[in-house]
Design a protein around this motif. Structure first.
Motif: not given
Length: 67
Positions: A31-45
Motif C-alpha cells: 500500500d503506497i499512496g493511491p496504489l494498493e496491491v492485494s493478493a489472494k493466496e487461496g488454499l495453502s497447506n
C-alpha cells in the motif's frame, strides 16, 4: 467432560472459520499512496491443516460421550 466437549466444539468452529477466512479474503500486500496491491493466496497447506484440525476437533466434541 461437558467442559472439554464445549471447548472442542468452540475450538473446532474457530479453526474452521479462521481457515476459511484466510482462504477466501485477499490479504493486503503493498500500500503506497493511491496504489494498493492485494493478493489472494487461496488454499495453502497451512489453511487446509487449520480447516482439517477444526473439523477433527468439532467431530471429537460432537461425538464425545459421558463416561
Amino acid at each position: 467432560m461437558k467442559i472439554l466437549k464445549s471447548v472442542l466444539i468452540v475450538v473446532g468452529i474457530v479453526l474452521i472459520g479462521f481457515g476459511l477466512y484466510n482462504a477466501f479474503v485477499p490479504q493486503e500486500v503493498l500500500d503506497i499512496g493511491p496504489l494498493e496491491v492485494s493478493a489472494k493466496e487461496g488454499l495453502s497447506n497451512q489453511t487446509l491443516a487449520m480447516i482439517g484440525l477444526g473439523v477433527l476437533a468439532l467431530l471429537a466434541g460432537a461425538f464425545m460421550q459421558k463416561r
